[in-house]
Design an enzyme around this catalytic site. Sequence first.
Site, mmCIF file in Angstrom:
data_model
loop_
_atom_site.group_PDB
_atom_site.id
_atom_site.type_symbol
_atom_site.label_atom_id
_atom_site.label_comp_id
_atom_site.label_asym_id
_atom_site.label_seq_id
_atom_site.Cartn_x
_atom_site.Cartn_y
_atom_site.Cartn_z
ATOM 1 N N LYS A 171 0.962 -1.174 0.062
ATOM 2 C CA LYS A 171 -0.073 0.097 0.125
ATOM 3 C C LYS A 171 1.038 1.457 0.087
ATOM 4 O O LYS A 171 0.569 2.203 -0.671
ATOM 5 C CB LYS A 171 -0.882 0.049 1.259
ATOM 6 C CG LYS A 171 -2.209 -0.796 0.986
ATOM 7 C CD LYS A 171 -3.089 -0.809 2.243
ATOM 8 C CE LYS A 171 -4.242 -1.740 2.228
ATOM 9 N NZ LYS A 171 -5.112 -1.807 3.311
ATOM 10 N N LYS B 288 -9.538 -11.232 -7.392
ATOM 11 C CA LYS B 288 -10.561 -11.533 -6.796
ATOM 12 C C LYS B 288 -11.307 -10.472 -6.815
ATOM 13 O O LYS B 288 -11.075 -9.375 -7.128
ATOM 14 C CB LYS B 288 -9.905 -11.907 -5.284
ATOM 15 C CG LYS B 288 -9.582 -10.464 -4.438
ATOM 16 C CD LYS B 288 -9.400 -10.974 -2.995
ATOM 17 C CE LYS B 288 -9.490 -9.651 -2.210
ATOM 18 N NZ LYS B 288 -9.768 -9.605 -0.948
ATOM 19 N N LYS C 206 -13.802 -4.276 -3.860
ATOM 20 C CA LYS C 206 -14.367 -3.062 -3.927
ATOM 21 C C LYS C 206 -13.210 -2.042 -4.780
ATOM 22 O O LYS C 206 -13.707 -1.046 -5.315
ATOM 23 C CB LYS C 206 -14.678 -2.340 -2.534
ATOM 24 C CG LYS C 206 -13.599 -2.162 -1.555
ATOM 25 C CD LYS C 206 -14.091 -1.670 -0.417
ATOM 26 C CE LYS C 206 -13.114 -1.926 0.708
ATOM 27 N NZ LYS C 206 -12.990 -2.948 1.451
HETATM 28 P P1 ADP Z 1 -12.024 -5.663 -0.488
HETATM 29 O O1 ADP Z 1 -11.018 -6.712 -0.988
HETATM 30 O O2 ADP Z 1 -13.188 -5.556 -1.096
HETATM 31 O O3 ADP Z 1 -11.395 -4.524 0.023
HETATM 32 P P2 ADP Z 1 -11.940 -6.342 2.445
HETATM 33 O O4 ADP Z 1 -10.287 -6.600 1.758
HETATM 34 O O5 ADP Z 1 -12.109 -5.206 3.061
HETATM 35 O O6 ADP Z 1 -12.576 -6.534 0.721
HETATM 36 O O7 ADP Z 1 -12.229 -7.920 2.938
HETATM 37 C C1 ADP Z 1 -13.291 -7.800 3.994
HETATM 38 C C2 ADP Z 1 -13.434 -9.279 4.163
HETATM 39 O O8 ADP Z 1 -14.277 -9.930 2.952
HETATM 40 C C3 ADP Z 1 -12.437 -10.082 4.501
HETATM 41 O O9 ADP Z 1 -12.747 -11.005 5.727
HETATM 42 C C4 ADP Z 1 -11.996 -10.622 3.271
HETATM 43 O O10 ADP Z 1 -11.281 -11.949 3.335
HETATM 44 C C5 ADP Z 1 -13.436 -11.090 2.676
HETATM 45 N N1 ADP Z 1 -13.300 -10.912 1.078
HETATM 46 C C6 ADP Z 1 -13.116 -9.567 0.317
HETATM 47 N N2 ADP Z 1 -12.839 -10.176 -0.836
HETATM 48 C C7 ADP Z 1 -13.259 -11.356 -1.119
HETATM 49 C C8 ADP Z 1 -13.538 -12.144 -2.142
HETATM 50 N N3 ADP Z 1 -13.303 -11.623 -3.342
HETATM 51 N N4 ADP Z 1 -13.786 -13.480 -1.863
HETATM 52 C C9 ADP Z 1 -13.940 -13.848 -0.736
HETATM 53 N N5 ADP Z 1 -13.719 -13.181 0.661
HETATM 54 C C10 ADP Z 1 -13.593 -11.979 0.485
HETATM 55 NA NA NA Z 2 -9.028 -5.063 0.465
#
Ligand code: ADP
Ligand code: NA
Length: 330
Positions: free
Chosen positions: A114, A197, A200
């Site tokens: 980051k 994956k 957001k």
């Molecule tokens: P993002 O990747 O959208 O920023 P976060 O990192 O805030 O999401 O993740 C919040 C929660 O959701 C965590 O527990 C993470 O492991 C789960 N998570 C995020 N994206 C995925 C995904 N594509 N598939 C499965 N679990 C996910």
């Molecule tokens: Na993230």
Amino acid sequence: TTLPRLYSGMQPSADSLHLGNYIGALLQWKELQSTHDAFFSVVDLHAITVAQDPAELREKTRRTAAQYIAAGIDPSASTLYVQSHVPAHAQLAWILNTITGFGEASRMTQFKDKSAKQGAEATSVGLFAYPVLMAADILLFDAEVVPVGDDQRQHVELTRDLAERFNGRFGPTFVVPQAMILKDSARIYDLQNPESKMSKSAESGAGIIWMLDEPEVTRKKIMRAVTDTDGVVSFDRAGKPGISNLLSIYSALSGRTIESIEVEYEGKGYGDFKKGLVEVVVEEFAPVRKRALDLLADPGELDRILATNAQRASEVAEGTLEKAYDRIGL
Ligand code: ADP
Ligand code: NA
């Protein structure tokens, strides 16, 4: 009997959570809350480690909490609260900062990624200390179990190291937690870019199913999902990432095995399969969406739930903080 303590949280970083958050986190939390004394936090203190608009942050925090509840986190069985409502998080984080090595924190790969993207001048000390705040979150509640995605494994390792270090120096104080790493099958990929994956932070939202999307929007996104030219509904993550991802989603939401879904769509085209998946996703999210919107339309009720839960979280957290203060002579 007392159930093992569990801690997890998500940042309030979007208006809606997405299908990856739902399958990868919320569905599993919902399962775990009956076998654990669970604490689920909306981690707004973590969110401010990068710049936030105040009004938007406030709104996203409420929306995230509402979606936890809407997805089935029961705020009377689990403790569901907003991190900043419990000051002990920041207080314990400071103490843990004083026993964390600068080199040790510098080795956190998420920080390295980051901060490399943002550049050193735009990177806050808060972002650097993010994993230490996460350690405080977990240790405050004597959590034994921490369900996280694979990307958080290193942070839970750091938490364990800090707990052991503190206990070694000052006497037994913290429970040393264990990461519960998300199943591979619960990883959901972007519908337009099934090698990455669902996140957001994707450049385009076309491949993201938001929990609060209207059914018609969900339908379009699924019907336009990237597939392949082979025409056979079968799971092959490397060779057929698009179809495999849709099969994972279908399976996770319906509770059916991938094999039984493959059998159902044998000899049928991707169009039929996608239509079937639209039904499954819309059926799952329609009540979730309604409940979330109802909660957001009744701010008094949501505030009441969050205040009661913050009170419950505070009682536990204050006890741990007091013990830690006492140990180190504060
Ligand atoms: P993002 O990747 O959208 O920023 P976060 O990192 O805030 O999401 O993740 C919040 C929660 O959701 C965590 O527990 C993470 O492991 C789960 N998570 C995020 N994206 C995925 C995904 N594509 N598939 C499965 N679990 C996910
Ligand atoms: Na993230």
